[in-house]
Design a protein around this motif. Structure first.
Motif, short mmCIF file in Angstrom:
data_model
loop_
_atom_site.label_atom_id
_atom_site.label_comp_id
_atom_site.label_asym_id
_atom_site.label_seq_id
_atom_site.Cartn_x
_atom_site.Cartn_y
_atom_site.Cartn_z
N VAL A 207 0.85 -1.19 0.00
CA VAL A 207 0.00 0.00 0.00
C VAL A 207 0.89 1.24 0.00
O VAL A 207 1.81 1.36 0.80
CB VAL A 207 -0.95 -0.01 1.22
N VAL A 208 0.59 2.17 -0.93
CA VAL A 208 1.41 3.37 -1.08
C VAL A 208 0.64 4.66 -0.78
O VAL A 208 1.23 5.72 -0.61
CB VAL A 208 2.04 3.46 -2.49
N PHE A 209 -0.70 4.58 -0.72
CA PHE A 209 -1.51 5.78 -0.47
C PHE A 209 -2.86 5.36 0.07
O PHE A 209 -3.43 4.36 -0.38
CB PHE A 209 -1.70 6.58 -1.77
N VAL A 210 -3.37 6.15 1.03
CA VAL A 210 -4.69 5.92 1.58
C VAL A 210 -5.45 7.24 1.59
O VAL A 210 -4.92 8.26 2.04
CB VAL A 210 -4.61 5.36 3.02
N GLU A 211 -6.66 7.25 1.03
CA GLU A 211 -7.52 8.43 1.06
C GLU A 211 -8.65 8.15 2.04
O GLU A 211 -9.39 7.19 1.87
CB GLU A 211 -8.09 8.69 -0.34
N LEU A 212 -8.74 8.98 3.08
CA LEU A 212 -9.72 8.78 4.14
C LEU A 212 -10.87 9.78 4.02
O LEU A 212 -10.69 10.87 3.47
CB LEU A 212 -9.03 8.93 5.50
N PRO A 213 -12.04 9.44 4.54
CA PRO A 213 -13.17 10.37 4.48
C PRO A 213 -13.01 11.50 5.49
O PRO A 213 -12.17 11.43 6.39
CB PRO A 213 -14.36 9.48 4.85
N ASP A 214 -13.84 12.52 5.35
CA ASP A 214 -13.83 13.62 6.31
C ASP A 214 -14.57 13.21 7.58
O ASP A 214 -15.60 12.53 7.51
CB ASP A 214 -14.53 14.85 5.71
N VAL A 215 -14.06 13.65 8.72
CA VAL A 215 -14.78 13.46 9.97
C VAL A 215 -16.10 14.22 9.87
O VAL A 215 -16.15 15.32 9.33
CB VAL A 215 -13.93 13.96 11.17
N GLY A 216 -17.17 13.61 10.35
CA GLY A 216 -18.49 14.21 10.27
C GLY A 216 -19.32 13.70 9.11
O GLY A 216 -20.53 13.93 9.06
N GLU B 237 -18.87 3.76 -0.60
CA GLU B 237 -17.41 3.87 -0.66
C GLU B 237 -17.00 4.86 0.43
O GLU B 237 -17.55 5.95 0.53
CB GLU B 237 -16.98 4.38 -2.03
N MET B 238 -16.08 4.44 1.28
CA MET B 238 -15.73 5.24 2.44
C MET B 238 -14.28 5.72 2.39
O MET B 238 -13.95 6.75 2.95
CB MET B 238 -15.96 4.36 3.68
N ALA B 239 -13.43 4.95 1.75
CA ALA B 239 -12.01 5.29 1.65
C ALA B 239 -11.45 4.63 0.41
O ALA B 239 -12.09 3.75 -0.19
CB ALA B 239 -11.26 4.81 2.90
N VAL B 240 -10.25 5.05 0.02
CA VAL B 240 -9.58 4.44 -1.14
C VAL B 240 -8.17 4.05 -0.70
O VAL B 240 -7.50 4.79 0.01
CB VAL B 240 -9.50 5.42 -2.33
N VAL B 241 -7.77 2.85 -1.13
CA VAL B 241 -6.43 2.36 -0.84
C VAL B 241 -5.74 2.15 -2.18
O VAL B 241 -6.27 1.47 -3.05
CB VAL B 241 -6.49 1.00 -0.10
N GLU B 242 -4.56 2.75 -2.34
CA GLU B 242 -3.78 2.53 -3.55
C GLU B 242 -2.54 1.72 -3.21
O GLU B 242 -1.85 2.01 -2.23
CB GLU B 242 -3.38 3.86 -4.19
N SER B 243 -2.32 0.70 -4.02
CA SER B 243 -1.13 -0.12 -3.83
C SER B 243 -0.33 -0.11 -5.12
O SER B 243 -0.75 0.49 -6.11
CB SER B 243 -1.54 -1.56 -3.47
N VAL B 244 0.79 -0.82 -5.10
CA VAL B 244 1.60 -0.91 -6.32
C VAL B 244 0.84 -1.66 -7.41
O VAL B 244 1.12 -1.49 -8.59
CB VAL B 244 2.96 -1.57 -6.05
N LYS B 245 -0.17 -2.44 -7.03
CA LYS B 245 -0.95 -3.22 -7.99
C LYS B 245 -2.17 -2.49 -8.53
O LYS B 245 -2.47 -2.56 -9.71
CB LYS B 245 -1.45 -4.53 -7.35
N ALA B 246 -2.92 -1.82 -7.63
CA ALA B 246 -4.21 -1.25 -8.03
C ALA B 246 -4.74 -0.31 -6.97
O ALA B 246 -4.20 -0.24 -5.86
CB ALA B 246 -5.22 -2.38 -8.25
N ALA B 247 -5.82 0.37 -7.31
CA ALA B 247 -6.56 1.17 -6.32
C ALA B 247 -7.83 0.40 -5.98
O ALA B 247 -8.47 -0.18 -6.87
CB ALA B 247 -6.91 2.53 -6.89
N SER B 248 -8.18 0.37 -4.71
CA SER B 248 -9.36 -0.35 -4.26
C SER B 248 -10.15 0.51 -3.30
O SER B 248 -9.59 1.30 -2.54
CB SER B 248 -8.97 -1.64 -3.54
N GLU B 249 -11.47 0.35 -3.34
CA GLU B 249 -12.33 1.07 -2.43
C GLU B 249 -12.49 0.28 -1.13
O GLU B 249 -12.44 -0.93 -1.13
CB GLU B 249 -13.72 1.28 -3.05
N VAL B 250 -12.69 1.03 -0.06
CA VAL B 250 -13.06 0.45 1.23
C VAL B 250 -14.50 0.89 1.47
O VAL B 250 -14.80 2.08 1.38
CB VAL B 250 -12.14 0.95 2.36
N TYR B 251 -15.38 -0.07 1.72
CA TYR B 251 -16.80 0.21 1.85
C TYR B 251 -17.24 0.22 3.31
O TYR B 251 -16.67 -0.50 4.14
CB TYR B 251 -17.62 -0.84 1.09
#
Length: 121
Positions: A34-43, A51-65
């Motif tokens: 994992v190389v990047f994580v996009e998190l939601p805003d508090v509130g 879709e609540m967050a996004v995780v990017e890895s060397v392979k792909a980007a995936s959503e976290v639900y």
């Protein structure tokens, strides 16, 4: 403390009226580094399946639900500087968000650990 799992490889750990959400070790392994994580805003309010967050890895980007509905009351800011924590400690330090639970009955539709292990079998 109860931990439940989704078919999309999120875990949710209930602590009173709140729940901590992350991705399973299986998901972290499938993602690769994992190389990047996009998190939601508090509130932010989420409903189950959003879709609540996004995780990017060397392979792909995936959503976290969102496994259940709730309001984001905290995010794991440490992941912004150390996204590899998702790989190193997916079921502890690599958590993504803390939710204020809107409806505890939604937990009933999630898998326990034995069912999840059978799911990834």
């Amino acid at each position: 403390m109860t931990t439940k799992f989704t078919k999309d490889h999120e875990w949710i750990r209930v602590e009173g009226d709140e729940a901590i959400v992350g991705v399973t070790a299986y998901a972290a392994e499938q993602l690769g580094d994992v190389v990047f994580v996009e998190l939601p805003d508090v509130g932010r309010s989420v409903t189950a399946g959003d879709e609540m967050a996004v995780v990017e890895s060397v392979k792909a980007a995936s959503e976290v639900y969102a496994p259940i509905a709730g309001e984001v009351v905290a995010v794991n800011d440490a992941l912004e500087d150390a996204p590899q924590t998702v790989n190193e400690s997916p079921d502890a330090d690599g958590w993504f968000v803390r939710l204020k639970i809107a409806d505890k009955s939604q937990l009933d539709g999630l898998m326990d650990e034995a069912a999840y292990k059978a799911h990834i079998g």
